[in-house]
Write an enzyme that holds these catalytic residues in place. Structure first.
Site, PDB file in Angstrom:
ATOM      1  N   THR A  14      32.789  -7.840  58.637  1.00 16.16           N
ATOM      2  CA  THR A  14      31.477  -8.021  58.781  1.00 16.16           C
ATOM      3  C   THR A  14      30.926  -7.230  59.767  1.00 16.16           C
ATOM      4  O   THR A  14      31.421  -6.844  60.968  1.00 16.16           O
ATOM      5  CB  THR A  14      30.989  -9.355  58.728  1.00 16.16           C
ATOM      6  OG1 THR A  14      29.448  -9.496  58.450  1.00 16.16           O
ATOM      7  CG2 THR A  14      31.424 -10.152  60.049  1.00 16.16           C
ATOM      8  N   HIS A  15      29.720  -6.775  59.730  1.00 11.13           N
ATOM      9  CA  HIS A  15      28.725  -6.355  60.893  1.00 11.13           C
ATOM     10  C   HIS A  15      27.674  -7.309  61.078  1.00 11.13           C
ATOM     11  O   HIS A  15      26.981  -6.820  62.194  1.00 11.13           O
ATOM     12  CB  HIS A  15      28.132  -4.730  60.437  1.00 11.13           C
ATOM     13  CG  HIS A  15      29.267  -3.944  60.387  1.00 11.13           C
ATOM     14  ND1 HIS A  15      30.380  -3.766  59.506  1.00 11.13           N
ATOM     15  CD2 HIS A  15      29.466  -2.788  61.142  1.00 11.13           C
ATOM     16  CE1 HIS A  15      31.073  -2.757  59.603  1.00 11.13           C
ATOM     17  NE2 HIS A  15      30.606  -2.112  60.700  1.00 11.13           N
ATOM     18  N   ASN A  16      27.775  -8.206  60.598  1.00 11.55           N
ATOM     19  CA  ASN A  16      26.555  -9.495  60.722  1.00 11.55           C
ATOM     20  C   ASN A  16      27.120 -10.405  61.939  1.00 11.55           C
ATOM     21  O   ASN A  16      28.113 -11.140  61.453  1.00 11.55           O
ATOM     22  CB  ASN A  16      26.236 -10.208  59.480  1.00 11.55           C
ATOM     23  CG  ASN A  16      25.193 -11.229  59.363  1.00 11.55           C
ATOM     24  OD1 ASN A  16      25.261 -11.989  60.327  1.00 11.55           O
ATOM     25  ND2 ASN A  16      24.287 -11.064  58.574  1.00 11.55           N
ATOM     26  N   LYS A  19      27.161 -13.998  60.579  1.00  9.78           N
ATOM     27  CA  LYS A  19      28.131 -14.289  59.907  1.00  9.78           C
ATOM     28  C   LYS A  19      29.738 -14.416  60.476  1.00  9.78           C
ATOM     29  O   LYS A  19      30.287 -15.456  60.258  1.00  9.78           O
ATOM     30  CB  LYS A  19      28.516 -13.544  58.666  1.00  9.78           C
ATOM     31  CG  LYS A  19      29.388 -13.863  57.595  1.00  9.78           C
ATOM     32  CD  LYS A  19      29.412 -12.652  56.449  1.00  9.78           C
ATOM     33  CE  LYS A  19      27.953 -13.022  55.542  1.00  9.78           C
ATOM     34  NZ  LYS A  19      28.355 -12.311  54.371  1.00  9.78           N
ATOM     35  N   ASP A  75      31.999 -12.878  50.711  1.00 11.24           N
ATOM     36  CA  ASP A  75      30.926 -12.305  49.940  1.00 11.24           C
ATOM     37  C   ASP A  75      30.062 -13.467  49.397  1.00 11.24           C
ATOM     38  O   ASP A  75      30.605 -14.396  48.651  1.00 11.24           O
ATOM     39  CB  ASP A  75      31.237 -11.411  48.759  1.00 11.24           C
ATOM     40  CG  ASP A  75      30.122 -10.547  48.610  1.00 11.24           C
ATOM     41  OD1 ASP A  75      29.587  -9.690  49.215  1.00 11.24           O
ATOM     42  OD2 ASP A  75      29.638 -10.745  47.249  1.00 11.24           O
ATOM     43  N   GLY A 167      19.477 -15.239  56.759  1.00 16.88           N
ATOM     44  CA  GLY A 167      19.260 -14.892  55.399  1.00 16.88           C
ATOM     45  C   GLY A 167      18.316 -15.996  54.564  1.00 16.88           C
ATOM     46  O   GLY A 167      17.082 -15.953  55.136  1.00 16.88           O
ATOM     47  N   TYR A 168      18.729 -16.473  53.502  1.00 18.93           N
ATOM     48  CA  TYR A 168      17.828 -17.397  52.665  1.00 18.93           C
ATOM     49  C   TYR A 168      17.835 -18.909  53.152  1.00 18.93           C
ATOM     50  O   TYR A 168      17.214 -19.803  52.615  1.00 18.93           O
ATOM     51  CB  TYR A 168      18.087 -17.445  51.174  1.00 18.93           C
ATOM     52  CG  TYR A 168      17.875 -16.057  50.741  1.00 18.93           C
ATOM     53  CD1 TYR A 168      16.849 -15.787  49.916  1.00 18.93           C
ATOM     54  CD2 TYR A 168      19.037 -14.864  50.631  1.00 18.93           C
ATOM     55  CE1 TYR A 168      16.711 -14.629  49.256  1.00 18.93           C
ATOM     56  CE2 TYR A 168      18.623 -13.828  50.135  1.00 18.93           C
ATOM     57  CZ  TYR A 168      17.389 -13.679  49.434  1.00 18.93           C
ATOM     58  OH  TYR A 168      17.453 -12.341  48.670  1.00 18.93           O
ATOM     59  N   ASP A 169      18.461 -19.230  54.386  1.00 15.93           N
ATOM     60  CA  ASP A 169      18.918 -20.678  54.754  1.00 15.93           C
ATOM     61  C   ASP A 169      17.294 -21.200  55.121  1.00 15.93           C
ATOM     62  O   ASP A 169      17.094 -22.416  54.802  1.00 15.93           O
ATOM     63  CB  ASP A 169      19.417 -20.608  56.061  1.00 15.93           C
ATOM     64  CG  ASP A 169      21.067 -20.311  55.995  1.00 15.93           C
ATOM     65  OD1 ASP A 169      21.436 -20.357  54.981  1.00 15.93           O
ATOM     66  OD2 ASP A 169      21.648 -20.349  57.012  1.00 15.93           O
ATOM     67  N   ARG A 195      30.404 -21.827  52.423  1.00 17.67           N
ATOM     68  CA  ARG A 195      31.311 -21.258  53.236  1.00 17.67           C
ATOM     69  C   ARG A 195      32.155 -22.498  53.479  1.00 17.67           C
ATOM     70  O   ARG A 195      33.501 -22.202  53.510  1.00 17.67           O
ATOM     71  CB  ARG A 195      30.849 -20.592  54.302  1.00 17.67           C
ATOM     72  CG  ARG A 195      31.818 -19.539  54.925  1.00 17.67           C
ATOM     73  CD  ARG A 195      31.065 -18.662  55.716  1.00 17.67           C
ATOM     74  NE  ARG A 195      30.145 -17.601  54.865  1.00 17.67           N
ATOM     75  CZ  ARG A 195      28.750 -17.498  55.133  1.00 17.67           C
ATOM     76  NH1 ARG A 195      28.087 -18.008  56.043  1.00 17.67           N
ATOM     77  NH2 ARG A 195      28.316 -16.574  54.424  1.00 17.67           N
TER      78      ARG A 195
END
Length: 209
Positions: A14-16, A19, A75, A167-169, A195
């Site tokens: 990942t580059h996030n 995450k 993902d 994100g959508y949290d 997760r």
């Protein structure tokens, strides 16, 4: 028996930063040191899969081959029942800005607004049932891999609430709770998230028994 990671260093594909932090916190108790693909300068592969499993494998295999180390990819995405399970695997794509909008990158508020707008267009009585899916893919440089899937159900709310998620949290209220993922203490979110569900399966397979 599934091949084991063991302790040591694992590349998180990942580059996030958000995450990476979340995954590293879940892996730390098992003696695994996480390093991101971004910090190694590895390129992000094109996510051309049509399912979460396919995309997770694409990322994990690319990181494992490029680094020569065991790689772990996640993902994940949001599915909304009333929107025919969209955005699904295109969850992040819905947050992408166009070149003419400036500030290239992802705009999650825009993405949350898109979901809300589509729900409102269907009428005030439209069900807001939704779920997050997480697929974890472990890949070894020699091509071996393992897959773990997790899910958490909930409902969507508007306007967004909370600042502790990503994100959508801020619009997702997990079943049995009144707070959004972005309002929950990170430790509580980690205990019940999609997760976390996938990681529980990974831990049981990789570190227990």
């Amino acid at each position: 028996m599934t091949r084991r990671i063991g302790s040591g260093k694992v590349v998180i594909a990942t580059h996030n930063a958000g995450k990476l932090k979340e995954i590293a916190a879940l892996m730390a108790p098992h003696g695994v040191d996480c390093i991101s693909a971004g910090s190694l300068g590895l390129p992000e592969p094109a996510e051309t899969g049509r399912t979460f499993v396919e995309n997770a494998l694409i990322k994990a295999r690319a990181a494992a081959e490029a680094s020569g180390m065991v790689a772990l990819a996640d993902d994940s995405g949001l599915s909304v029942a009333a929107l025919d399970n969209r955005p699904g695997v295109y969850t992040a794509d819905w947050a992408e800005r166009q070149w003419f909008e400036g500030d290239p990158g992802r705009d999650w508020y825009m993405a949350m607004g898109k979901v809300e707008g589509m729900l409102q267009a269907k009428g005030a009585d439209t069900p807001r049932d939704a779920w997050f899916t997480s697929v974890l893919a472990l890949a070894w440089p020699d091509g071996e891999y393992a897959i773990y899937e997790g899910r958490v159900d909930g409902t969507l709310t508007w306007p967004p609430r909370g600042t502790m998620g990503f994100g959508y949290d801020p619009v997702f209220v997990p079943a049995g709770r009144e707070l959004t993922f972005a309002e929950l203490d990170p430790a509580e979110k980690h205990a019940i998230s999609h997760r976390a569900d996938a990681f529980a399966k990974l831990v049981a397979d990789q570190f227990e028994g």
